[in-house]
Design an enzyme around this catalytic site. Structure first.
Site, PDB file in Angstrom:
ATOM      1  N   ARG A 223     -13.276  -6.003   5.018  1.00  0.00           N
ATOM      2  CA  ARG A 223     -13.242  -4.536   5.157  1.00  0.00           C
ATOM      3  C   ARG A 223     -14.656  -4.015   5.426  1.00  0.00           C
ATOM      4  NH1 ARG A 223      -8.879  -1.288   4.027  1.00  0.00           N
ATOM      5  NH2 ARG A 223      -7.807  -2.787   2.718  1.00  0.00           N
TER       6      ARG A 223
ATOM      7  N   ASP B  55     -10.218  -1.484  -5.261  1.00  0.00           N
ATOM      8  CA  ASP B  55     -10.658  -0.155  -5.715  1.00  0.00           C
ATOM      9  C   ASP B  55      -9.541   0.885  -5.639  1.00  0.00           C
ATOM     10  OD1 ASP B  55     -10.782  -0.485  -2.963  1.00  0.00           O
ATOM     11  OD2 ASP B  55     -12.430   0.925  -2.690  1.00  0.00           O
TER      12      ASP B  55
ATOM     13  N   ARG C 259       0.905  -1.151   0.000  1.00  0.00           N
ATOM     14  CA  ARG C 259       0.000   0.000   0.000  1.00  0.00           C
ATOM     15  C   ARG C 259       0.946   1.204   0.000  1.00  0.00           C
ATOM     16  NH1 ARG C 259      -4.807  -2.683   1.183  1.00  0.00           N
ATOM     17  NH2 ARG C 259      -4.635  -4.333   2.742  1.00  0.00           N
TER      18      ARG C 259
ATOM     19  N   THR D 111      -9.027  -9.166  -4.953  1.00  0.00           N
ATOM     20  CA  THR D 111      -9.200  -8.921  -3.511  1.00  0.00           C
ATOM     21  C   THR D 111     -10.122  -9.997  -2.944  1.00  0.00           C
ATOM     22  OG1 THR D 111     -10.215  -7.493  -1.841  1.00  0.00           O
ATOM     23  CG2 THR D 111     -10.931  -7.123  -4.096  1.00  0.00           C
TER      24      THR D 111
ATOM     25  N   ASP E 292     -15.519  -6.908  -3.209  1.00  0.00           N
ATOM     26  CA  ASP E 292     -16.250  -5.651  -2.999  1.00  0.00           C
ATOM     27  C   ASP E 292     -16.104  -4.673  -4.159  1.00  0.00           C
ATOM     28  OD1 ASP E 292     -13.572  -5.103  -2.615  1.00  0.00           O
ATOM     29  OD2 ASP E 292     -13.840  -3.925  -0.799  1.00  0.00           O
TER      30      ASP E 292
HETATM   31  N1  LIG Z   1      -6.630   8.037  -5.401  1.00  0.00           N
HETATM   32  C1  LIG Z   1      -5.516   7.347  -5.652  1.00  0.00           C
HETATM   33  N2  LIG Z   1      -4.598   7.820  -6.525  1.00  0.00           N
HETATM   34  C2  LIG Z   1      -3.469   7.154  -6.804  1.00  0.00           C
HETATM   35  N3  LIG Z   1      -3.161   5.959  -6.246  1.00  0.00           N
HETATM   36  C3  LIG Z   1      -4.021   5.427  -5.378  1.00  0.00           C
HETATM   37  C4  LIG Z   1      -5.240   6.081  -5.021  1.00  0.00           C
HETATM   38  N4  LIG Z   1      -5.903   5.310  -4.136  1.00  0.00           N
HETATM   39  C5  LIG Z   1      -5.118   4.241  -3.920  1.00  0.00           C
HETATM   40  N5  LIG Z   1      -3.997   4.290  -4.660  1.00  0.00           N
HETATM   41  C6  LIG Z   1      -2.888   3.330  -4.674  1.00  0.00           C
HETATM   42  O1  LIG Z   1      -3.394   2.001  -4.667  1.00  0.00           O
HETATM   43  C7  LIG Z   1      -2.849   1.306  -3.550  1.00  0.00           C
HETATM   44  C8  LIG Z   1      -3.751   0.193  -3.130  1.00  0.00           C
HETATM   45  O2  LIG Z   1      -4.961   0.713  -2.601  1.00  0.00           O
HETATM   46  P1  LIG Z   1      -5.640   0.046  -1.319  1.00  0.00           P
HETATM   47  O3  LIG Z   1      -6.913   0.787  -1.075  1.00  0.00           O
HETATM   48  O4  LIG Z   1      -4.646  -0.051  -0.213  1.00  0.00           O
HETATM   49  O5  LIG Z   1      -5.914  -1.463  -1.741  1.00  0.00           O
HETATM   50  P2  LIG Z   1      -6.906  -2.104  -2.806  1.00  0.00           P
HETATM   51  O6  LIG Z   1      -6.412  -1.810  -4.151  1.00  0.00           O
HETATM   52  O7  LIG Z   1      -6.830  -3.544  -2.484  1.00  0.00           O
HETATM   53  O8  LIG Z   1      -8.254  -1.495  -2.529  1.00  0.00           O
HETATM   54  C9  LIG Z   1      -2.601   2.386  -2.527  1.00  0.00           C
HETATM   55  O9  LIG Z   1      -1.692   2.002  -1.538  1.00  0.00           O
HETATM   56  C10 LIG Z   1      -2.042   3.489  -3.405  1.00  0.00           C
HETATM   57  O10 LIG Z   1      -0.698   3.218  -3.742  1.00  0.00           O
HETATM   58  O1  LIG Z   2      -3.416  -6.489   5.155  1.00  0.00           O
HETATM   59  P1  LIG Z   2      -3.906  -5.374   5.992  1.00  0.00           P
HETATM   60  O2  LIG Z   2      -3.214  -4.107   5.658  1.00  0.00           O
HETATM   61  O3  LIG Z   2      -3.882  -5.749   7.435  1.00  0.00           O
HETATM   62  O4  LIG Z   2      -5.433  -5.095   5.601  1.00  0.00           O
HETATM   63  C1  LIG Z   2      -6.519  -5.882   5.981  1.00  0.00           C
HETATM   64  C2  LIG Z   2      -7.599  -5.681   4.963  1.00  0.00           C
HETATM   65  O5  LIG Z   2      -7.185  -6.240   3.736  1.00  0.00           O
HETATM   66  C3  LIG Z   2      -8.179  -7.138   3.241  1.00  0.00           C
HETATM   67  O6  LIG Z   2      -7.789  -8.451   3.622  1.00  0.00           O
HETATM   68  C4  LIG Z   2      -8.244  -7.052   1.736  1.00  0.00           C
HETATM   69  O7  LIG Z   2      -8.578  -5.736   1.364  1.00  0.00           O
HETATM   70  P2  LIG Z   2      -8.008  -5.062   0.026  1.00  0.00           P
HETATM   71  O8  LIG Z   2      -8.069  -6.125  -1.020  1.00  0.00           O
HETATM   72  O9  LIG Z   2      -8.918  -3.902  -0.252  1.00  0.00           O
HETATM   73  O10 LIG Z   2      -6.621  -4.655   0.267  1.00  0.00           O
HETATM   74  C5  LIG Z   2      -9.455  -6.738   3.990  1.00  0.00           C
HETATM   75  O11 LIG Z   2     -10.386  -7.809   4.075  1.00  0.00           O
HETATM   76  C6  LIG Z   2      -8.918  -6.326   5.319  1.00  0.00           C
HETATM   77  O12 LIG Z   2      -9.771  -5.393   5.951  1.00  0.00           O
HETATM   78 MG   LIG Z   3      -9.986  -2.109  -1.322  1.00  0.00          MG
END
Ligand SMILES: Nc1ncnc2c1ncn2[C@@H]1O[C@H](COP(=O)(O)OP(=O)(O)O)[C@@H](O)[C@H]1O
Ligand SMILES: O=P(O)(O)OC[C@H]1O[C@](O)(COP(=O)(O)O)[C@@H](O)[C@@H]1O
Ligand SMILES: [Mg+2]
Length: 324
Positions: free
Chosen positions: A175, A107, A76, A129, A133
């Protein structure tokens, strides 16, 4: 008409999910089949910002289809949220001659892909994921394996709960979403499932159900709590206070994210990886690959992110009916 694509990049970002390796394999092999070279970007967007990149070929993904986690690591990356970080990521793509980028995650990952697309880097997102979601896709890579892992663990918990005539309160990931909790709760025969998307009447839908169950000969209970609902410990305390039944809390945690991917995840990852490479070859950008009624297609990222996904209502109703 296919666009001349010579080199693409692939990355995994956000929480890892079983099947991400199968996705990487599919991308690398689909590209190689068309003489497109592939760079693996390590640690999500931070790999682009810091130049943490490896060359990949058809043979470098041998044997990974059955492995959990992601061989490219994931992260992240906060820097990607800043204009400076984003610009660095786009500059790296330009410097390395990357004609297109495939970003597998949730997302947040798609928002990153959207921001890079706006900077002129053709990007395609792929839903990966365990939470399932993503509003625009019926399915996200990793969901099925995570369900199966949670089920296996809870089946074991049931053995000991049954022996001690206890109540097991199990917290499941997801989540803010309850898809994983609902699917798992149904599959383990839970007495009740606490979901963020549905109001639950504690007295009638948990306490009364447990009381009637006991009269009818049920000697133990499994209660599933989605992490987005609240604390499993609070739910357990309330149950104990209202029923006097001995309760135990288990937070399944990250174990749900590991393990060898199921057939469903391997196959879906293969289909989506192939579709993502095809999309780049067709000159598409700012799109996310989705499953729409089990047909793999793609949709504009902005449109996709605007969609929301409610729980499967039929499944919810069936579960409510059979949990007696
Ligand atoms: N608005 C954004 N603009 C640019 N990069 C983003 C934005 N939101 C998220 N990201 C990038 O995507 C990564 C993954 O998002 P995160 O919400 O942690 O997990 P996931 O993709 O599983 O939902 C973030 O750590 C960041 O590097
Ligand atoms: O690995 P971390 O940073 O502890 O995050 C935990 C979160 O990641 C997940 O396992 C997967 O979420 P994402 O795919 O959005 O990253 C969620 O179910 C949980 O809330
Ligand atoms: Mg997510």
């Amino acid at each position: 008409m296919d666009k001349q694509i010579r080199r693409i990049g692939v990355l995994t970002s956000g929480g890892d999910a079983p099947g991400m390796n199968a996705l990487i394999r599919s991308v690398v092999r689909s590209a190689s089949a068309h003489d497109i070279s592939v760079l693996g970007i390590r640690r999500g967007y931070s790999g682009l910002i810091n130049g943490d990149i490896i060359e990949m070929g058809a043979r470098s993904v041998d044997g990974i289809i059955r492995k959990g986690g992601t061989m490219l690591y994931t992260a992240r990356c906060k820097e990607m949220l800043t204009e400076e970080g984003l610009q660095k990521a786009a500059d790296t793509c330009r410097y390395l001659g990357i004609d297109g980028l495939i970003c597998c995650g949730g997302d947040g990952t798609f928002r990153g892909a959207q921001a890079l697309s706006r900077k002129g880097v053709p990007c395609i997102g792929v839903p990966g994921t365990i939470d399932n979601d993503i509003g625009c896709s019926d399915y996200t890579i990793g969901f099925d394996t995570a369900c199966n892992t949670a089920i296996e663990c809870i089946d074991k918990l049931r053995d000991t709960m049954q022996s001690h005539e206890r109540c097991s309160v199990v917290e499941v990931m997801g989540r803010r979403a309850g898809h994983l909790a609902l699917q798992v709760g149904c599959a383990v025969g839970a007495t009740a499932i606490c979901l963020p998307e549905r109001q639950l009447d504690f007295d009638t839908e948990i306490v009364e159900r447990m009381r009637i169950g006991r009269i009818k000969g049920r000697n133990h209970h499994i209660i599933i709590v989605a992490e987005g609902y609240g604390s499993a410990q609070d739910v357990a305390d309330q149950i104990h206070e209202a029923t006097g039944i001995d309760t135990r809390v288990t937070i399944l945690g990250h174990i749900q994210r590991g393990g060898s991917p199921s057939a469903m995840d391997r196959v879906m990852a293969t289909r989506m990886g192939y579709a993502a490479v095809r999309a780049l070859m067709e000159g598409k950008t700012n799109r996310v690959v989705v499953s729409d009624n089990n047909i793999v297609t793609d949709i504009d990222i902005e449109e996709g992110l605007a969609q929301s996904k409610d729980l499967n209502q039929c499944l919810f109703e069936a579960q409510q009916t059979v949990a007696i």
